[in-house]
Every structure is written in structure tokens, then in C-alpha cells.
Design an enzyme around this catalytic site. Structure first.
Site, short mmCIF file in Angstrom:
data_model
loop_
_atom_site.label_atom_id
_atom_site.label_comp_id
_atom_site.label_asym_id
_atom_site.label_seq_id
_atom_site.Cartn_x
_atom_site.Cartn_y
_atom_site.Cartn_z
N CYS A 199 0.83 -1.18 -0.05
CA CYS A 199 0.24 -0.11 0.09
C CYS A 199 1.01 1.10 0.03
CB CYS A 199 -0.72 0.19 1.19
SG CYS A 199 -1.68 1.53 1.35
N LYS A 231 -8.73 15.30 2.51
CA LYS A 231 -9.03 16.38 1.28
C LYS A 231 -10.26 16.07 0.52
CE LYS A 231 -4.62 16.52 -0.37
NZ LYS A 231 -3.61 16.80 -1.59
#
Ligand code: ME8
Length: 503
Positions: free
Chosen positions: A134, A306
Site C-alpha cells: 500500500c 482532502k
């Protein structure tokens, strides 16, 4: 304790600093400031910095159309500017792209190459890695780490399937020793819930880890195999040693290593409570004393992100409230250690309640009365209030040694409330009519408590602390500041401006 080395994580430069980074950094700064008062400036070292290598940073730089080094320079500068704005008193700022870091990492890798683990086998060996990676975590993932086939921390991130020849670190060899030192408390993982989490992870069995990548370019090359790049987490974890000057076995390194406290959040606990101690054992170096993982916070109940658009920029908080108040608002949200929720609309309420109407108003009230009744000078008296300042400081110290930063905020707020109640019950405005001796005594007590408050808040609100001391005409920190009754009759006071304007 005769020295105190405290570290924060070094933050990734793929994004600018946010409230999560500020939370850990302010907490570390509060501790560093407290210990400087206890054991002297020269004996405390606070380290923070930026983590600039790896796939995540290379991708972010590419997206911004910049070279990774230029991109890192820019974002790292933003971190440094933010810490300055928040009055963070770090003694150093380490960047993983600095030469001093890279040369230390290279030397450590060479040492690891020759090192043997507890079983007598070399700690490094060449092997083949096949599995998932990841980029969000910059970590290898096993099936059991995944939820619905995705990384729970980065569900939107595509997991990469890797099959590479790599260098491996024989982490499994350290399983028994790690368990022993964590259980015995020789290496403390805190709070208790995190210790249990780490122990149960170790109990399930530690796998060896790949510590190099063939497919990654942006990083430090393995010194004995130039086709491989050192895994970004190994590179990053070594910052705590490189910053002190391990390479030249500097005086600073000898004095400060190992760290007394490493602060971080639970997302990166395994790296600090398993991989770093195992690497240190392999290098025959002493381990940090405490690895403390605080909780993660959400903003208005949601993960800070975000895409949700709820990321809070600590710089904006400083612009609105000033640096002391911003520090206070960030750290006073929930008990240190726990997970918690930050409610953006609570900032203004808390600012007004705790700082403008609480501490700020108390100082104005006390100095206002001294101005009105005693022409701004300290009246005659000795400390007679039934608030036990000695036990206040004992609790305060105990909270710091238990890393209960939030509890000290409450302790300070309780003292402020105690003073407000004392004023309301003694009614100085009535004493002024008929009992000047008692009025002097009450005011003396209040001024003395304000002096103690000024010192107690100083790790949290350093500028406000200085302002109060100035108002009390105390030019430099009194060595014996915790003594009771140091305020001297006749000292000129200056009420001056309010400490916190109401919003
Ligand atoms: O992990 N709540 O860097 P990073 C509380 N470069 N703390 C938070 C938070 C939140 N919502 N979000 C972030 C890295 N933090 C690596 C570290 S160290 C050798 C390398 C804080 O930029 C918290 O301290 O992702 C967390 O551990 C850290 O930021 C992660 O910062």
C-alpha cells in the site's frame, strides 16, 4: 532524569502540514518545554523533521510536475514555517534527503549486513518478496491486514502486487526478545491498550520484512547492492539516530541516545514498537524508554481528508487566534492518548470560555483590582488562601511524568475557577469599603496564585506566560518559582492589555 530526548514522527512531504501533525508536534513541544524548566535547556532535545523518500513522495512530486527534491524542499519548508508559527521549540529538524542522514543510513546498513541476530544467523538475507504493497502506508500488507480486500487506512488506494528479489531483515528472530522487553517494561509501549495490541501482534508471529525495493528509485541505495533502494520506513526510522550524529558517535549522540519518549499516533505504532526496537537490538544499541501512541482524531465525526474537505490548516488557526491559543485549542480537545473528535465550531467557544473569559479575564480582574485599590503595587500579605499550591505542583509533575497533558489543562482550569469563586465569595469591592487588611490579604493571595499560574501554563502557552510575568514585573524566570509567597510587597504591577480578546 538528567536528560530528555523526545521525538515526533518525521512527516511525509506528500502533503502540507495539517492538524494531525500539529497535534503530535505541539504535545512534544509541551513536554520539551516542561523538562527544560525541570532539568535545564542544555539537557533537553526535541527532534522533528520530514520524511522525503519513497513512492508516495515521488508520485506526489510527479503530480505537481516537480522533481522530488524540489518538491520536498518546498513542502519541508512549509512544515518548518508552520512549526515556527506555532512556536515549536525543536532543537533540530531532520530531513531524510540531507547528506548527514543519508550517510548515517548507509553506515547503519553496512553494520546490519555484518550483524547476527539472537539465533546467530545474519540479520539480513536475500530473498524473494511476493505480496501486496500500500503506497498510502508505504507498507507491505498481508491478507489479514485488509478489510474487503482494501487497506483500511487507504481504501481508495490501489494495492500494488509486488514480486521482487529483495533484502530481508530477520524480524522473526527478535520475536522472543521483543516480547520480553515489552512485557517487562524495559521498553514501555503506552498507553496500556497499545501495549496489548503490540503484544498480541507479536504473539501471532512476526514475519521477516523486506527492507529494500528493486522497483523504487527515489531513496537511498543499498550500499552493498546498488540495484536496490532502502525501504522508506527503514530509512525514516533511522532519523532518530542520524539527527543526533550517530555516524561520528558525536557527543550529542552519546548524551541523548536513547530517547526518553517517542511520540506518535497509533497508525505507525508497529513501526516504532516492533521494527525500530528490533533494528536497534540488531545494532546492539539501547532502546528508547517509552513509545507513546496517542489516538487519532476525526473532524466533526469524519476522518480528516482532502476529499471530504475538512482538513484544518494549523496556520489558519494561528492567524485567527494567535499561536498560544492555537496550541491550546488543538491540545485541549480530548484526553491525550484517546481517540477523539474535533468540532470546528467548538474552537471559538473554547477560546472564549477558557482563554478570554477564563484565564485572561482572571488576570485582568486581579490586576485591575490591584490598580484600583493599591495603585498597581503588591499589597502587604502572606499566602493564606486554602488552595494548596504544593499539592497542585505535585499533581502537575505526576501528570507530566504520566504524559497526561490534558489533565494538566484541567488542573490549570480548576485553579482559574477556584480564583473566580474566591473573588466572588470574598467580594473585594465590599472589603474596600470597610476592611483594608483583609482586602490586602485577598489580593496578595490572588497575585501569588496568578504568579504560579504563569509558570504552570508556560509549556502550553509560552507567550502568555511571559506576558503575565511581565505584568507582575518578574523580569526573568525565578529559579525557585514554585516556592509559596515569592510575590513581594510594593512590587509595581502593570495591568496593560487583555491577554485574549473575545471573539
Ligand atoms: O506516518 N490524529 O508520516 P505522516 C492524530 N512519515 N494524529 C495524527 C492524525 C490524526 N487524525 N493524522 C496524522 C508518517 N497524525 C511517516 C512517519 S516516522 C519515522 C515516519 C500524526 O505524515 C500522528 O503523529 O503520515 C501520526 O503518527 C503522524 O501524524 C503520521 O504522519
Amino acid at each position: 532524569m538528567n536528560k530528555f530526548y523526545i521525538t515526533t514522527p518525521i512527516y511525509y512531504v506528500n502533503d502540507k502540514p495539517h492538524l494531525g501533525h500539529a497535534y503530535t508536534t505541539i504535545a512534544a513541544d509541551i513536554l520539551a518545554r516542561y523538562y527544560r524548566k525541570q532539568i535545564g535547556d542544555d539537557n533537553v532535545f526535541l527532534l522533528t523533521g520530514t520524511d522525503e523518500h519513497g513512492v508516495k513522495i515521488a508520485q506526489a512530486a510527479e503530480k505537481a510536475g516537480k522533481l522530488p527534491q524540489d518538491f520536498s524542499d518546498e513542502v519541508s519548508a512549509q512544515f518548518q514555517a508552520t512549526w515556527q508559527k506555532l512556536n515549536i521549540s525543536n532543537n533540530d529538524f531532520i530531513r531524510t534527503t540531507e547528506f548527514r542522514h543519508e550517510e548515517a543510513v548507509i553506515e547503519i546498513l553496512l553494520k546490519l549486513k555484518d550483524a547476527k541476530g539472537p539465533s546467530g544467523q545474519p540479520v539480513l538475507y536475500q530473498g524473494e518478496y511476493e505480496g501486496l504493497y500500500c503506497t498510502g502506508c508505504e507498507a507491505y500488507k498481508t491478507e489479514s491486514d485488509l478489510v474487503d480486500g482494501k487497506c483500511p487506512d487507504h481504501p481508495k488506494q490501489k494495492l500494488n502486487h509486488l514480486k521482487e528479489a529483495n533484502w530481508f531483515f530477520r524480524l522473526s528472530d527478535f520475536q522472543t526478545d521483543l516480547k520480553k522487553i515489552i512485557e517487562s517494561g524495559a521498553f514501555k509501549v503506552e498507553p496500556e491498550s497499545r501495549k496489548n495490541e503490540v503484544l498480541s501482534f507479536i504473539h501471532d508471529g512476526l514475519q521477516d520484512i523486506a527492507i529494500s525495493r528493486a522497483s523504487v528509485d527515489w531513496g537511498i541505495k543499498v550500499p552493498f547492492d546498488q540495484d536496490q533502494t532502502i525501504y522508506v520506513w527503514v530509512d525514516a526510522l533511522l532519523n532518530y539516530l542520524s539527527a543526533l550524529g550517530i555516524k561520528d558517535n558525536s557527543e550529542k549522540f552519546q548524551k541523548f541516545w536513547p530517547a526518553e519518549v517517542q511520540l506518535l499516533a497509533k497508525d505507525i505504532l508497529k513501526f516504532h514498537a516492533i521494527i525500530l526496537p528490533a533494528l536497534l537490538m540488531a545494532l546492539d544499541l539501547p532502546l528508547p524508554k517509552v513509545c507513546f501512541a496517542h489516538g487519532f482524531f476525526t473532524i466533526d465525526g469524519q476522518k480528516m481528508s482532502k476529499s471530504i474537505g475538512n482538513v484544518i490548516d494549523p496556520n489558519e488557526l494561528v492567524d485567527t487566534y494567535g499561536s498560544d491559543a492555537a496550541r491550546y485549542l488543538i491540545i485541549s480537545q480530548f484526553p491525550f492518548g484517546n481517540d477523539g473528535d474535533i468540532k470546528a465550531e467548538e474552537f471559538v467557544k473554547k477560546y472564549n470560555a477558557d482563554l478570554a473569559n477564563g484565564l485572561g479575564n482572571l488576570v485582568s480582574r486581579v490586576l485591575g483590582m490591584a490598580e484600583k485599590y493599591f495603585s498597581s503595587s503588591v499589597p502587604a500579605g502572606k499566602y493564606t488562601a486554602d488552595f494548596d499550591l504544593k499539592s497542585f505542583w505535585q499533581t502537575y509533575d505526576k501528570n507530566f511524568s504520566d504524559l497526561k497533558l490534558y489533565d494538566n489543562i484541567q488542573l490549570i482550569q480548576q485553579l482559574v475557577s477556584w480564583c473566580d469563586n474566591y473573588i466572588d465569595s470574598e467580594k473585594p469591592w465590599e472589603l474596600a469599603k470597610n476592611n483594608n487588611d483583609k482586602l490586602s490579604q485577598v489580593l496578595y493571595n490572588l497575585i501569588e496564585i496568578v504568579r504560579h499560574l504563569a509558570y504552570a501554563i508556560s509549556p502550553y502557552l509560552p507567550e502568555t506566560s511571559d506576558q503575565i510575568l511581565k505584568k507582575l514585573n518578574i523580569q526573568s524566570v525565578e529559579e525557585n518559582y514554585r516556592e509559596i509567597g515569592l510575590v513581594k510587597e510594593g512590587t509595581k504591577l502593570d495591568k496593560g492589555e487583555s491577554l485574549f480578546m473575545r471573539k
